[in-house]
Motif scaffolding. Structure first.
Motif, PDB file in Angstrom:
ATOM      1  N   GLY A  72       0.816  -1.204   0.000  1.00  0.00           N
ATOM      2  CA  GLY A  72       0.000   0.000   0.000  1.00  0.00           C
ATOM      3  C   GLY A  72       0.845   1.247   0.000  1.00  0.00           C
ATOM      4  N   LEU A  73       0.195   2.357   0.288  1.00  0.00           N
ATOM      5  CA  LEU A  73       0.846   3.664   0.326  1.00  0.00           C
ATOM      6  C   LEU A  73       1.104   4.058   1.776  1.00  0.00           C
ATOM      7  CD1 LEU A  73       1.736   6.335  -1.036  1.00  0.00           C
ATOM      8  CD2 LEU A  73      -0.664   7.067  -0.870  1.00  0.00           C
ATOM      9  N   VAL A  74       2.324   4.469   2.055  1.00  0.00           N
ATOM     10  CA  VAL A  74       2.696   4.867   3.412  1.00  0.00           C
ATOM     11  C   VAL A  74       3.659   6.039   3.330  1.00  0.00           C
ATOM     12  CG1 VAL A  74       4.626   3.237   3.528  1.00  0.00           C
ATOM     13  CG2 VAL A  74       3.497   3.985   5.641  1.00  0.00           C
TER      14      VAL A  74
ATOM     15  N   LEU B  56       4.058  -7.095   5.207  1.00  0.00           N
ATOM     16  CA  LEU B  56       3.660  -7.915   4.070  1.00  0.00           C
ATOM     17  C   LEU B  56       3.482  -9.365   4.520  1.00  0.00           C
ATOM     18  CD1 LEU B  56       6.076  -6.618   1.274  1.00  0.00           C
ATOM     19  CD2 LEU B  56       3.873  -5.688   2.004  1.00  0.00           C
ATOM     20  N   SER B  57       2.539 -10.034   3.888  1.00  0.00           N
ATOM     21  CA  SER B  57       2.310 -11.456   4.138  1.00  0.00           C
ATOM     22  C   SER B  57       2.332 -12.196   2.814  1.00  0.00           C
ATOM     23  CB  SER B  57       0.958 -11.684   4.817  1.00  0.00           C
ATOM     24  OG  SER B  57       0.879 -11.024   6.054  1.00  0.00           O
TER      25      SER B  57
ATOM     26  N   ALA C 201       8.564  -0.092  -4.423  1.00  0.00           N
ATOM     27  CA  ALA C 201       8.802  -1.170  -5.392  1.00  0.00           C
ATOM     28  C   ALA C 201       7.648  -2.156  -5.345  1.00  0.00           C
ATOM     29  CB  ALA C 201      10.104  -1.907  -5.069  1.00  0.00           C
ATOM     30  N   ASP C 202       7.630  -3.033  -6.325  1.00  0.00           N
ATOM     31  CA  ASP C 202       6.796  -4.226  -6.237  1.00  0.00           C
ATOM     32  C   ASP C 202       7.567  -5.254  -5.436  1.00  0.00           C
ATOM     33  OD1 ASP C 202       5.781  -3.460  -9.479  1.00  0.00           O
ATOM     34  OD2 ASP C 202       4.357  -3.779  -7.851  1.00  0.00           O
ATOM     35  N   TYR C 203       6.912  -5.828  -4.433  1.00  0.00           N
ATOM     36  CA  TYR C 203       7.544  -6.814  -3.573  1.00  0.00           C
ATOM     37  C   TYR C 203       6.998  -8.201  -3.909  1.00  0.00           C
ATOM     38  CZ  TYR C 203       9.841  -3.285  -0.755  1.00  0.00           C
ATOM     39  OH  TYR C 203      10.665  -2.268  -0.335  1.00  0.00           O
TER      40      TYR C 203
ATOM     41  N   THR D 285       3.173  -7.451  -4.682  1.00  0.00           N
ATOM     42  CA  THR D 285       2.321  -6.442  -4.045  1.00  0.00           C
ATOM     43  C   THR D 285       3.100  -5.133  -4.046  1.00  0.00           C
ATOM     44  OG1 THR D 285       0.989  -5.930  -2.077  1.00  0.00           O
ATOM     45  CG2 THR D 285       3.113  -6.993  -1.691  1.00  0.00           C
ATOM     46  N   LEU D 286       2.418  -4.056  -4.373  1.00  0.00           N
ATOM     47  CA  LEU D 286       3.083  -2.767  -4.543  1.00  0.00           C
ATOM     48  C   LEU D 286       3.191  -2.030  -3.214  1.00  0.00           C
ATOM     49  CD1 LEU D 286       4.265  -0.559  -6.385  1.00  0.00           C
ATOM     50  CD2 LEU D 286       1.919   0.262  -6.734  1.00  0.00           C
TER      51      LEU D 286
END
Length: 114
Positions: A10-12, A20-21, A91-93, A108-109
């Motif tokens: 998400g955006l932070v 992240l999971s 990044a995309d993770y 996940t972005l």
């Protein structure tokens, strides 16, 4: 069929935290080395952190001390706790499972605003 499903991006704002999971199915999770990689726009995919089946962890220098990888074999899930996030962490993770062959999630972005 092997599936790795990431969530939690998400955006932070800079300085914030995200967790992240990655939920795995179709593999014997406990014997796999699990990892998180990331790919920023215009850059190559890079390793962020890995956790082996015995629990030993390794981190990229850029995230050591800020990120923590963990796993729950009972839930077939690997986590990445990200603290003190920086704009350059954007990044995309991707989640990775490795044991002779490897499998990837779809990513996940994570976007960190300054």
């Amino acid at each position: 069929q092997v599936q790795l499903v990431e969530s939690g991006g998400g955006l932070v704002q800079a300085g914030g935290s995200l967790r992240l999971s990655c939920a795995a199915s179709g593999i014997v999770f406990s014997v796999y080395r699990m990892g998180w990689y990331r790919q920023a726009p215009g850059k190559q995919r890079e390793l962020v952190a890995v956790i082996r089946s015995n629990g030993v962890t390794n981190y990229a220098d850029s995230v050591r001390g800020r990120f923590a990888i963990s796993r729950d074999n009972a839930k077939s899930t690997v986590y990445l706790q990200m603290n003190s996030l920086k704009p350059e962490d954007t990044a995309d993770y991707y989640c990775n499972a490795l044991n002779i062959v490897d499998f990837w999630g779809e990513g996940t972005l994570v976007t960190v605003s300054s």
